[in-house]
Design a protein around this motif. Sequence first.
Motif, PDB file in Angstrom:
ATOM      1  N   UNK A 341      -0.372 -10.944 -12.619  1.00 16.53           N
ATOM      2  CA  UNK A 341      -0.830 -10.471 -11.310  1.00 16.53           C
ATOM      3  C   UNK A 341       0.243  -9.630 -10.636  1.00 16.53           C
ATOM      4  N   UNK A 342       1.497  -9.997 -10.845  1.00 16.46           N
ATOM      5  CA  UNK A 342       2.587  -9.232 -10.226  1.00 16.46           C
ATOM      6  C   UNK A 342       2.637  -7.799 -10.762  1.00 16.46           C
ATOM      7  N   UNK A 343       2.208  -7.615 -12.034  1.00 14.98           N
ATOM      8  CA  UNK A 343       2.165  -6.256 -12.604  1.00 14.98           C
ATOM      9  C   UNK A 343       1.133  -5.404 -11.877  1.00 14.98           C
ATOM     10  N   UNK A 344      -0.002  -5.985 -11.565  1.00 17.15           N
ATOM     11  CA  UNK A 344      -1.046  -5.252 -10.839  1.00 17.15           C
ATOM     12  C   UNK A 344      -0.602  -4.969  -9.407  1.00 17.15           C
ATOM     13  N   UNK A 345       0.042  -5.950  -8.777  1.00 20.35           N
ATOM     14  CA  UNK A 345       0.506  -5.766  -7.396  1.00 20.35           C
ATOM     15  C   UNK A 345       1.556  -4.655  -7.309  1.00 20.35           C
ATOM     16  N   UNK A 346       2.477  -4.612  -8.263  1.00 22.19           N
ATOM     17  CA  UNK A 346       3.506  -3.564  -8.262  1.00 22.19           C
ATOM     18  C   UNK A 346       2.889  -2.178  -8.371  1.00 22.19           C
ATOM     19  N   UNK A 347       1.907  -2.021  -9.228  1.00 20.50           N
ATOM     20  CA  UNK A 347       1.251  -0.718  -9.376  1.00 20.50           C
ATOM     21  C   UNK A 347       0.526  -0.321  -8.090  1.00 20.50           C
ATOM     22  N   UNK A 348      -0.103  -1.312  -7.414  1.00 19.99           N
ATOM     23  CA  UNK A 348      -0.766  -1.022  -6.148  1.00 19.99           C
ATOM     24  C   UNK A 348       0.221  -0.572  -5.072  1.00 19.99           C
ATOM     25  N   UNK A 349       1.414  -1.164  -5.040  1.00 17.32           N
ATOM     26  CA  UNK A 349       2.440  -0.761  -4.075  1.00 17.32           C
ATOM     27  C   UNK A 349       2.909   0.668  -4.336  1.00 17.32           C
ATOM     28  N   UNK A 350       2.993   1.028  -5.615  1.00 17.89           N
ATOM     29  CA  UNK A 350       3.400   2.391  -5.951  1.00 17.89           C
ATOM     30  C   UNK A 350       2.366   3.411  -5.482  1.00 17.89           C
ATOM     31  N   UNK A 351       1.110   3.065  -5.529  1.00 20.04           N
ATOM     32  CA  UNK A 351       0.066   3.963  -5.031  1.00 20.04           C
ATOM     33  C   UNK A 351       0.218   4.166  -3.526  1.00 20.04           C
ATOM     34  N   UNK A 352       0.526   3.090  -2.802  1.00 21.41           N
ATOM     35  CA  UNK A 352       0.726   3.204  -1.352  1.00 21.41           C
ATOM     36  C   UNK A 352       1.888   4.140  -1.037  1.00 21.41           C
ATOM     37  N   UNK A 353       2.951   4.027  -1.836  1.00 21.84           N
ATOM     38  CA  UNK A 353       4.115   4.888  -1.608  1.00 21.84           C
ATOM     39  C   UNK A 353       3.786   6.342  -1.936  1.00 21.84           C
ATOM     40  N   UNK A 354       2.950   6.546  -2.953  1.00 22.59           N
ATOM     41  CA  UNK A 354       2.638   7.913  -3.408  1.00 22.59           C
ATOM     42  C   UNK A 354       1.606   8.614  -2.537  1.00 22.59           C
ATOM     43  N   UNK A 355       1.011   7.928  -1.584  1.00 21.18           N
ATOM     44  CA  UNK A 355      -0.003   8.551  -0.726  1.00 21.18           C
ATOM     45  C   UNK A 355       0.588   9.732   0.041  1.00 21.18           C
ATOM     46  N   UNK A 356      -0.164  10.824   0.131  1.00 22.96           N
ATOM     47  CA  UNK A 356       0.317  12.061   0.756  1.00 22.96           C
ATOM     48  C   UNK A 356      -0.341  12.261   2.125  1.00 22.96           C
ATOM     49  N   UNK A 357      -0.295  11.242   2.969  1.00 23.90           N
ATOM     50  CA  UNK A 357      -0.991  11.338   4.253  1.00 23.90           C
ATOM     51  C   UNK A 357      -0.483  12.509   5.089  1.00 23.90           C
ATOM     52  N   UNK A 358       0.846  12.664   5.203  1.00 21.96           N
ATOM     53  CA  UNK A 358       1.400  13.738   6.030  1.00 21.96           C
ATOM     54  C   UNK A 358       1.077  15.104   5.437  1.00 21.96           C
ATOM     55  N   UNK A 359       1.191  15.224   4.117  1.00 18.74           N
ATOM     56  CA  UNK A 359       0.847  16.498   3.473  1.00 18.74           C
ATOM     57  C   UNK A 359      -0.631  16.832   3.697  1.00 18.74           C
TER      58      UNK A 359
END
Length: 525
Positions: A341-359
């Motif tokens: 489960x921690x592997x899935x959670x880590x990947x989800x956190x990376x998606x949040x970081x990669x979001x380009x909201x400001x761009x």
Amino acid sequence: MSEKKQTSKDNIYIDAEDDITSVIERVKAAKTDIVALVIPKRSELLKSLVNMKLLNKAAVDTDKKLVLVTKDRNVEQVAANVGMYTAKTVSSKPSIPEKKTLPAAKEQPVKHANHESESKQNPAKDTIKKTKPSKKSKPKKFKVPNFEAFRLRLILALLVLLLLPVAWYVMYRVLPKATLTIETNARSISLQSNISAVLEAPEDAVETVVYTEVSSRDDLSEQVTATGEKQVGTQASGLVTISNCSDSPLTLDSGTGFSAANLTFISQVDVSLDSGNFTSDSICKSTGGHVKTITVVAQEPGDQYNLGSRNYTIAGSPSGITAFGADMTGGSSDVVAVIQQIDIDDAGNKIDIARRDQDAREELVQELTEQGLIPLEDTFIATPGELQIDVEVDQEVDKGTISQAISYTMSGIKETDVLAIVLPQLEAKAGTLKIIDSGLSSANYSSTETTNGYSVVVKLNALAGLLLTEDQVYQAVLGRPGDEAATDIRQLEGVKSVEVSTSPLWSTSIPSDQSKVTIVINGNN
């Protein structure tokens, strides 16, 4: 500390009665590097070669550049022999005179009685002495013209003639620039207006505009890397014989654990045992209904479960119950990677970081601006979709993928629609003045969501006064004398002041080229 010598020229005027010592002292006392010594006409002081050498030595010793200001040729010749500079006047260019041989001084005859008597006795002889042979005049040499110098002068004259038009063009067409600063009776007007923005405005709507929504989408994905491990070998199994040597019957359910050497085996069936059966010597018999043999399987895969025959303990069994197992065989070890489960959670956190909201916000602002709309940045919304995962927890894989779609939206309104609402409000505040600048280009827009759209608050600073455009000023001033153009503009109603500055210094007119004229009206250009 000696005073530092100046680099200018000092003029020293001497009198005919001055001696060489006083002149030398005045030269030494001079505070400048260059000293002009002005010699009077009747001065005999520097006709002496000795005095001239003394004066030159004093100048050299004190690091002075001495120039003798005189028109006396005798003084110039003495200076030439010493190598000193002379000049005709204090403002003339000094030079070292050409050295010439000084004529020998004529011997004055000694007059005495014998000479006088002899002269009277022999007048012819006296006549012979006084008469000198006339010198033959030399013919003048013909001076050959210097054609090289003439040609050089001619070339220079032609160059000057050719460069004059170019110089005139640069001075009066290229270099001239002008700036006109015009102050009018303009004043600033602050306004805050509330506007409703809806998708569809009714015909009778007041202070309402229609908004346009633009959107974009961002598909993000990250790799899920398995960090867990799992034993996937085979499980060992074998037979266990259970003996009930107690006074009561016993039932063991399926799943009962039998343990030995810190390893546990699990029974696969239910088993019921009669109460103990004993011999006359009170020894528990090895056969009968109180003894049963069942199959057990190792709790986990692994070759460590391959045990030899031995006694086992039964979890939770009463005293008097024993178990003996034969050899356990068939166990093997094999470790594989599995998703945690921690592997899935880590990947989800990376998606949040990669979001380009400001761009995405900046891209939507640009898109609305290109459509001629005013972006309402407060309406920006980022809506993330559900996470899509192609692996499961405890799945035996090395990698997987997690993905998510993000939708972005922002709304904008037309500037012309806003102007139609705020302009009447500005004109009411301006009174008799004209609205020069509505202030919409630098206005501040804040919006909040309502049930049918947005409530938009517009804050702006407009400018009211004389409606004077740069094009009007250009047409009135280009190519005209600066003071004349300024006078005409000052006569316009509402103009408070006009300042015209031209450059370079010789330029007094405003250039005809509009690109070389800067118009500043009320501090804006």
